[in-house]
Design an enzyme around this catalytic site. Structure first.
Site, PDB file in Angstrom:
ATOM      1  N   LYS A 149       0.817  -1.219   0.000  1.00 28.98           N
ATOM      2  CA  LYS A 149       0.000   0.000   0.000  1.00 28.98           C
ATOM      3  C   LYS A 149       0.852   1.271   0.000  1.00 28.98           C
ATOM      4  O   LYS A 149       0.592   2.184  -0.772  1.00 28.98           O
ATOM      5  CB  LYS A 149      -0.907   0.064   1.243  1.00 28.98           C
ATOM      6  CG  LYS A 149      -2.118  -0.812   1.201  1.00 28.98           C
ATOM      7  CD  LYS A 149      -3.123  -0.420   2.275  1.00 28.98           C
ATOM      8  CE  LYS A 149      -2.531  -0.335   3.678  1.00 28.98           C
ATOM      9  NZ  LYS A 149      -2.020  -1.611   4.205  1.00 28.98           N
ATOM     10  N   ARG A 179      -9.712   1.962   8.653  1.00 32.93           N
ATOM     11  CA  ARG A 179      -9.222   0.648   9.034  1.00 32.93           C
ATOM     12  C   ARG A 179     -10.291  -0.119   9.818  1.00 32.93           C
ATOM     13  O   ARG A 179     -10.074  -1.264  10.196  1.00 32.93           O
ATOM     14  CB  ARG A 179      -8.007   0.868   9.919  1.00 32.93           C
ATOM     15  CG  ARG A 179      -6.963  -0.213   9.901  1.00 32.93           C
ATOM     16  CD  ARG A 179      -5.825   0.065   9.014  1.00 32.93           C
ATOM     17  NE  ARG A 179      -4.593  -0.475   9.499  1.00 32.93           N
ATOM     18  CZ  ARG A 179      -3.422  -0.003   9.144  1.00 32.93           C
ATOM     19  NH1 ARG A 179      -3.338   1.039   8.357  1.00 32.93           N
ATOM     20  NH2 ARG A 179      -2.329  -0.567   9.575  1.00 32.93           N
ATOM     21  N   ARG A 203      11.058  -7.237   5.450  1.00 36.15           N
ATOM     22  CA  ARG A 203      10.992  -5.804   5.123  1.00 36.15           C
ATOM     23  C   ARG A 203      11.903  -4.976   6.038  1.00 36.15           C
ATOM     24  O   ARG A 203      11.929  -5.159   7.237  1.00 36.15           O
ATOM     25  CB  ARG A 203       9.533  -5.365   5.274  1.00 36.15           C
ATOM     26  CG  ARG A 203       9.280  -3.912   5.024  1.00 36.15           C
ATOM     27  CD  ARG A 203       7.825  -3.656   4.756  1.00 36.15           C
ATOM     28  NE  ARG A 203       7.039  -3.485   5.978  1.00 36.15           N
ATOM     29  CZ  ARG A 203       5.793  -3.019   5.969  1.00 36.15           C
ATOM     30  NH1 ARG A 203       5.192  -2.749   4.827  1.00 36.15           N
ATOM     31  NH2 ARG A 203       5.133  -2.874   7.094  1.00 36.15           N
ATOM     32  N   ARG A 245      11.148  -2.402  11.166  1.00 36.37           N
ATOM     33  CA  ARG A 245      10.149  -1.667  11.931  1.00 36.37           C
ATOM     34  C   ARG A 245       9.785  -2.489  13.157  1.00 36.37           C
ATOM     35  O   ARG A 245       9.675  -3.712  13.064  1.00 36.37           O
ATOM     36  CB  ARG A 245       8.891  -1.506  11.057  1.00 36.37           C
ATOM     37  CG  ARG A 245       8.657  -0.101  10.592  1.00 36.37           C
ATOM     38  CD  ARG A 245       7.583  -0.051   9.545  1.00 36.37           C
ATOM     39  NE  ARG A 245       6.251  -0.400  10.064  1.00 36.37           N
ATOM     40  CZ  ARG A 245       5.132  -0.246   9.361  1.00 36.37           C
ATOM     41  NH1 ARG A 245       5.185   0.238   8.131  1.00 36.37           N
ATOM     42  NH2 ARG A 245       3.967  -0.570   9.864  1.00 36.37           N
ATOM     43  N   ARG A 282      -1.001  -8.215  13.688  1.00 40.32           N
ATOM     44  CA  ARG A 282      -1.494  -7.220  12.718  1.00 40.32           C
ATOM     45  C   ARG A 282      -2.351  -7.874  11.642  1.00 40.32           C
ATOM     46  O   ARG A 282      -3.350  -7.308  11.198  1.00 40.32           O
ATOM     47  CB  ARG A 282      -0.311  -6.471  12.089  1.00 40.32           C
ATOM     48  CG  ARG A 282       0.324  -5.482  13.073  1.00 40.32           C
ATOM     49  CD  ARG A 282       1.661  -4.984  12.600  1.00 40.32           C
ATOM     50  NE  ARG A 282       1.571  -4.178  11.413  1.00 40.32           N
ATOM     51  CZ  ARG A 282       2.552  -4.080  10.509  1.00 40.32           C
ATOM     52  NH1 ARG A 282       3.671  -4.765  10.661  1.00 40.32           N
ATOM     53  NH2 ARG A 282       2.399  -3.306   9.469  1.00 40.32           N
TER      54      ARG A 282
HETATM   55  P1  AMP Z   1       0.653   1.078   8.712  1.00 39.42           P
HETATM   56  O1  AMP Z   1       1.885   1.849   8.437  1.00 39.42           O
HETATM   57  O2  AMP Z   1      -0.526   1.538   7.895  1.00 39.42           O
HETATM   58  O3  AMP Z   1       0.860  -0.410   8.646  1.00 39.42           O
HETATM   59  O4  AMP Z   1       0.240   1.419  10.238  1.00 39.42           O
HETATM   60  C1  AMP Z   1       1.088   1.077  11.311  1.00 39.42           C
HETATM   61  C2  AMP Z   1       0.290   1.063  12.612  1.00 39.42           C
HETATM   62  O5  AMP Z   1      -0.270   2.368  12.847  1.00 39.42           O
HETATM   63  C3  AMP Z   1      -0.900   0.119  12.636  1.00 39.42           C
HETATM   64  O6  AMP Z   1      -0.532  -1.211  12.954  1.00 39.42           O
HETATM   65  C4  AMP Z   1      -1.768   0.766  13.715  1.00 39.42           C
HETATM   66  O7  AMP Z   1      -1.264   0.513  15.009  1.00 39.42           O
HETATM   67  C5  AMP Z   1      -1.565   2.252  13.436  1.00 39.42           C
HETATM   68  N1  AMP Z   1      -2.567   2.740  12.447  1.00 39.42           N
HETATM   69  C6  AMP Z   1      -2.343   3.181  11.177  1.00 39.42           C
HETATM   70  N2  AMP Z   1      -3.487   3.557  10.594  1.00 39.42           N
HETATM   71  C7  AMP Z   1      -4.474   3.348  11.507  1.00 39.42           C
HETATM   72  C8  AMP Z   1      -5.887   3.533  11.506  1.00 39.42           C
HETATM   73  N3  AMP Z   1      -6.530   3.998  10.424  1.00 39.42           N
HETATM   74  N4  AMP Z   1      -6.567   3.208  12.629  1.00 39.42           N
HETATM   75  C9  AMP Z   1      -5.939   2.752  13.728  1.00 39.42           C
HETATM   76  N5  AMP Z   1      -4.627   2.535  13.797  1.00 39.42           N
HETATM   77  C10 AMP Z   1      -3.878   2.833  12.704  1.00 39.42           C
END
Ligand code: AMP
Length: 199
Positions: A13, A88, A127, A138, A149
Protein backbone atom coordinates in the site's frame (compact mmCIF):
# COMPACT_ATOMS: atom_id res chain seq x y z
CA UNK A 1 -9.90 12.47 -7.02
CA UNK A 2 -10.58 11.08 -3.55
CA UNK A 3 -9.31 7.54 -3.26
CA UNK A 4 -8.90 4.97 -0.51
CA UNK A 5 -6.26 2.25 -0.79
CA UNK A 6 -7.24 -0.82 1.21
CA UNK A 7 -5.20 -3.93 1.83
CA UNK A 8 -3.43 -5.97 4.48
CA UNK A 9 -0.04 -5.05 5.95
CA UNK A 10 2.63 -6.04 3.44
CA UNK A 11 0.41 -5.71 0.35
CA UNK A 12 2.46 -2.76 -0.92
CA UNK A 13 0.00 0.00 0.00
CA UNK A 14 2.68 2.53 1.01
CA UNK A 15 4.72 2.03 -2.17
CA UNK A 16 1.70 2.15 -4.47
CA UNK A 17 0.18 5.10 -2.60
CA UNK A 18 3.27 7.24 -3.27
CA UNK A 19 3.40 6.34 -6.97
CA UNK A 20 -0.33 6.64 -7.67
CA UNK A 21 -0.71 9.89 -5.74
CA UNK A 22 2.26 11.29 -7.71
CA UNK A 23 0.61 10.28 -10.99
CA UNK A 24 -2.68 11.88 -9.99
CA UNK A 25 -1.13 14.99 -8.43
CA UNK A 26 -2.82 14.54 -5.05
CA UNK A 27 -1.25 14.03 -1.60
CA UNK A 28 -0.81 10.48 -0.29
CA UNK A 29 -2.04 10.56 3.29
CA UNK A 30 -0.77 7.64 5.36
CA UNK A 31 -2.08 7.37 8.92
CA UNK A 32 0.76 4.94 9.73
CA UNK A 33 3.34 7.53 8.57
CA UNK A 34 1.65 10.31 10.57
CA UNK A 35 1.65 8.10 13.68
CA UNK A 36 5.31 7.12 13.14
CA UNK A 37 6.33 10.79 12.72
CA UNK A 38 4.57 11.56 16.02
CA UNK A 39 6.26 8.62 17.73
CA UNK A 40 9.72 9.84 16.60
CA UNK A 41 8.84 13.40 17.61
CA UNK A 42 7.62 12.11 21.00
CA UNK A 43 4.44 14.18 20.78
CA UNK A 44 1.44 13.44 23.03
CA UNK A 45 -0.27 11.77 20.09
CA UNK A 46 2.85 9.69 19.41
CA UNK A 47 3.16 8.55 23.01
CA UNK A 48 -0.49 7.46 23.02
CA UNK A 49 -0.28 5.72 19.63
CA UNK A 50 2.99 3.86 20.32
CA UNK A 51 1.47 1.51 22.90
CA UNK A 52 -1.06 0.23 20.36
CA UNK A 53 1.34 0.17 17.42
CA UNK A 54 3.97 -1.85 19.29
CA UNK A 55 1.32 -4.44 20.15
CA UNK A 56 0.16 -4.64 16.52
CA UNK A 57 -3.23 -3.25 17.54
CA UNK A 58 -5.17 -0.37 16.04
CA UNK A 59 -4.95 3.05 17.62
CA UNK A 60 -8.47 3.84 18.97
CA UNK A 61 -10.90 5.29 16.43
CA UNK A 62 -11.45 8.59 18.22
CA UNK A 63 -7.72 9.44 18.20
CA UNK A 64 -7.29 8.34 14.58
CA UNK A 65 -10.43 10.02 13.23
CA UNK A 66 -9.58 13.37 14.87
CA UNK A 67 -6.08 13.21 13.38
CA UNK A 68 -7.39 12.44 9.88
CA UNK A 69 -10.00 15.22 10.07
CA UNK A 70 -7.23 17.71 10.86
CA UNK A 71 -5.14 16.40 7.98
CA UNK A 72 -8.02 16.56 5.49
CA UNK A 73 -8.66 20.16 6.51
CA UNK A 74 -5.20 21.16 5.21
CA UNK A 75 -5.27 23.17 1.97
CA UNK A 76 -3.47 20.51 -0.08
CA UNK A 77 -6.36 18.07 0.47
CA UNK A 78 -8.88 20.36 -1.27
CA UNK A 79 -8.31 18.98 -4.75
CA UNK A 80 -8.34 15.36 -3.57
CA UNK A 81 -6.16 12.81 -1.83
CA UNK A 82 -5.23 9.19 -1.63
CA UNK A 83 -5.76 7.65 1.79
CA UNK A 84 -3.34 4.86 2.74
CA UNK A 85 -4.20 2.95 5.92
CA UNK A 86 -7.44 4.79 6.64
CA UNK A 87 -10.19 3.79 7.18
CA UNK A 88 -9.22 0.65 9.03
CA UNK A 89 -12.53 -0.12 10.79
CA UNK A 90 -16.19 0.12 9.74
CA UNK A 91 -16.60 2.92 12.34
CA UNK A 92 -13.79 4.90 10.65
CA UNK A 93 -15.41 4.26 7.25
CA UNK A 94 -18.71 5.61 8.54
CA UNK A 95 -17.02 8.67 10.05
CA UNK A 96 -15.25 9.38 6.77
CA UNK A 97 -18.50 9.04 4.82
CA UNK A 98 -20.21 11.41 7.30
CA UNK A 99 -17.46 14.04 7.04
CA UNK A 100 -17.52 13.87 3.25
CA UNK A 101 -21.33 14.14 3.15
CA UNK A 102 -21.15 17.30 5.24
CA UNK A 103 -18.89 18.79 2.59
CA UNK A 104 -21.10 17.53 -0.25
CA UNK A 105 -18.30 15.22 -1.34
CA UNK A 106 -17.84 11.49 -1.85
CA UNK A 107 -15.06 9.02 -2.55
CA UNK A 108 -14.36 8.32 -6.21
CA UNK A 109 -12.95 4.84 -5.79
CA UNK A 110 -11.69 2.33 -3.22
CA UNK A 111 -8.91 0.03 -4.42
CA UNK A 112 -8.16 -3.12 -2.46
CA UNK A 113 -4.74 -4.71 -2.94
CA UNK A 114 -5.16 -8.47 -2.63
CA UNK A 115 -2.26 -10.70 -1.52
CA UNK A 116 -2.54 -14.11 0.15
CA UNK A 117 -1.50 -14.34 3.79
CA UNK A 118 1.51 -16.67 3.33
CA UNK A 119 3.10 -14.13 0.97
CA UNK A 120 2.37 -11.27 3.41
CA UNK A 121 4.20 -13.00 6.26
CA UNK A 122 7.16 -13.62 3.95
CA UNK A 123 7.25 -9.98 2.79
CA UNK A 124 6.83 -8.41 6.24
CA UNK A 125 9.48 -10.50 7.95
CA UNK A 126 12.02 -9.47 5.28
CA UNK A 127 10.99 -5.80 5.12
CA UNK A 128 13.49 -3.13 6.21
CA UNK A 129 13.35 0.66 6.13
CA UNK A 130 16.11 3.23 5.84
CA UNK A 131 16.54 5.31 9.01
CA UNK A 132 19.51 7.69 9.30
CA UNK A 133 21.45 5.78 6.62
CA UNK A 134 20.81 2.36 8.18
CA UNK A 135 18.41 -0.40 7.19
CA UNK A 136 16.33 -1.34 10.22
CA UNK A 137 13.30 -3.50 10.89
CA UNK A 138 10.15 -1.67 11.93
CA UNK A 139 9.27 -2.57 15.55
CA UNK A 140 5.88 -3.78 14.41
CA UNK A 141 7.37 -6.03 11.68
CA UNK A 142 8.71 -8.47 14.34
CA UNK A 143 7.15 -11.94 13.75
CA UNK A 144 4.83 -11.98 16.79
CA UNK A 145 3.53 -8.47 15.99
CA UNK A 146 3.08 -9.35 12.31
CA UNK A 147 0.77 -12.22 13.28
CA UNK A 148 -1.30 -9.88 15.45
CA UNK A 149 -1.49 -7.22 12.72
CA UNK A 150 -2.76 -9.78 10.21
CA UNK A 151 -5.36 -11.01 12.71
CA UNK A 152 -6.46 -7.40 13.36
CA UNK A 153 -6.72 -6.89 9.60
CA UNK A 154 -8.91 -9.98 9.15
CA UNK A 155 -11.19 -9.06 12.04
CA UNK A 156 -11.46 -5.27 11.86
CA UNK A 157 -10.37 -4.03 8.44
CA UNK A 158 -11.36 -6.77 5.96
CA UNK A 159 -15.12 -6.05 6.53
CA UNK A 160 -14.55 -2.65 4.84
CA UNK A 161 -14.21 -4.53 1.57
CA UNK A 162 -17.93 -5.49 1.74
CA UNK A 163 -18.84 -2.03 3.07
CA UNK A 164 -17.39 -0.34 -0.05
CA UNK A 165 -18.55 -3.09 -2.41
CA UNK A 166 -22.14 -2.38 -1.34
CA UNK A 167 -21.55 1.28 -2.21
CA UNK A 168 -20.33 0.25 -5.65
CA UNK A 169 -16.93 1.84 -5.03
CA UNK A 170 -14.65 -1.19 -4.71
CA UNK A 171 -12.07 -2.51 -7.17
CA UNK A 172 -10.09 -5.58 -6.06
CA UNK A 173 -6.60 -5.72 -7.55
CA UNK A 174 -4.22 -8.67 -7.65
CA UNK A 175 -1.17 -7.17 -5.93
CA UNK A 176 1.25 -9.97 -6.83
CA UNK A 177 3.70 -8.86 -9.50
CA UNK A 178 6.25 -6.13 -10.05
CA UNK A 179 5.60 -2.66 -8.62
CA UNK A 180 5.01 -1.39 -12.19
CA UNK A 181 2.52 -4.16 -12.98
CA UNK A 182 0.50 -3.48 -9.84
CA UNK A 183 0.56 0.30 -10.49
CA UNK A 184 -0.75 -0.27 -14.01
CA UNK A 185 -3.63 -2.40 -12.65
CA UNK A 186 -4.52 0.25 -10.08
CA UNK A 187 -4.43 3.05 -12.68
CA UNK A 188 -6.75 1.01 -14.91
CA UNK A 189 -9.15 0.54 -11.97
CA UNK A 190 -9.08 4.31 -11.47
CA UNK A 191 -10.04 4.85 -15.09
CA UNK A 192 -6.55 6.17 -15.94
CA UNK A 193 -5.02 3.35 -18.01
CA UNK A 194 -1.65 4.10 -19.57
CA UNK A 195 -1.00 7.03 -17.21
CA UNK A 196 1.68 5.10 -15.32
CA UNK A 197 3.68 3.79 -18.32
CA UNK A 198 3.60 6.68 -20.77
CA UNK A 199 6.95 8.18 -19.71
P1 AMP B 1 0.65 1.08 8.71
O1 AMP B 1 1.89 1.85 8.44
O2 AMP B 1 -0.53 1.54 7.89
O3 AMP B 1 0.86 -0.41 8.65
O4 AMP B 1 0.24 1.42 10.24
C1 AMP B 1 1.09 1.08 11.31
C2 AMP B 1 0.29 1.06 12.61
O5 AMP B 1 -0.27 2.37 12.85
C3 AMP B 1 -0.90 0.12 12.64
O6 AMP B 1 -0.53 -1.21 12.95
C4 AMP B 1 -1.77 0.77 13.71
O7 AMP B 1 -1.26 0.51 15.01
C5 AMP B 1 -1.57 2.25 13.44
N1 AMP B 1 -2.57 2.74 12.45
C6 AMP B 1 -2.34 3.18 11.18
N2 AMP B 1 -3.49 3.56 10.59
C7 AMP B 1 -4.47 3.35 11.51
C8 AMP B 1 -5.89 3.53 11.51
N3 AMP B 1 -6.53 4.00 10.42
N4 AMP B 1 -6.57 3.21 12.63
C9 AMP B 1 -5.94 2.75 13.73
N5 AMP B 1 -4.63 2.53 13.80
C10 AMP B 1 -3.88 2.83 12.70
Amino acid sequence: MRIVLLGPPGAGKGTQAQIIAGELGVPAISTGDIFRANVSGQTDLGLKAKVYMDAGDLVPDEITVAMVKDRLAEPDSKAGYLLDGFPRTIAQGEQLRGSLEQLGQRLDRVVELVVEEEELVRRLSGRRMLVGGEWVQRDDDKPETVRRRLEVYREQTAPLSGFYEREGLLSRIDAIGTIEEVTARVMTALGQPGRSDDS
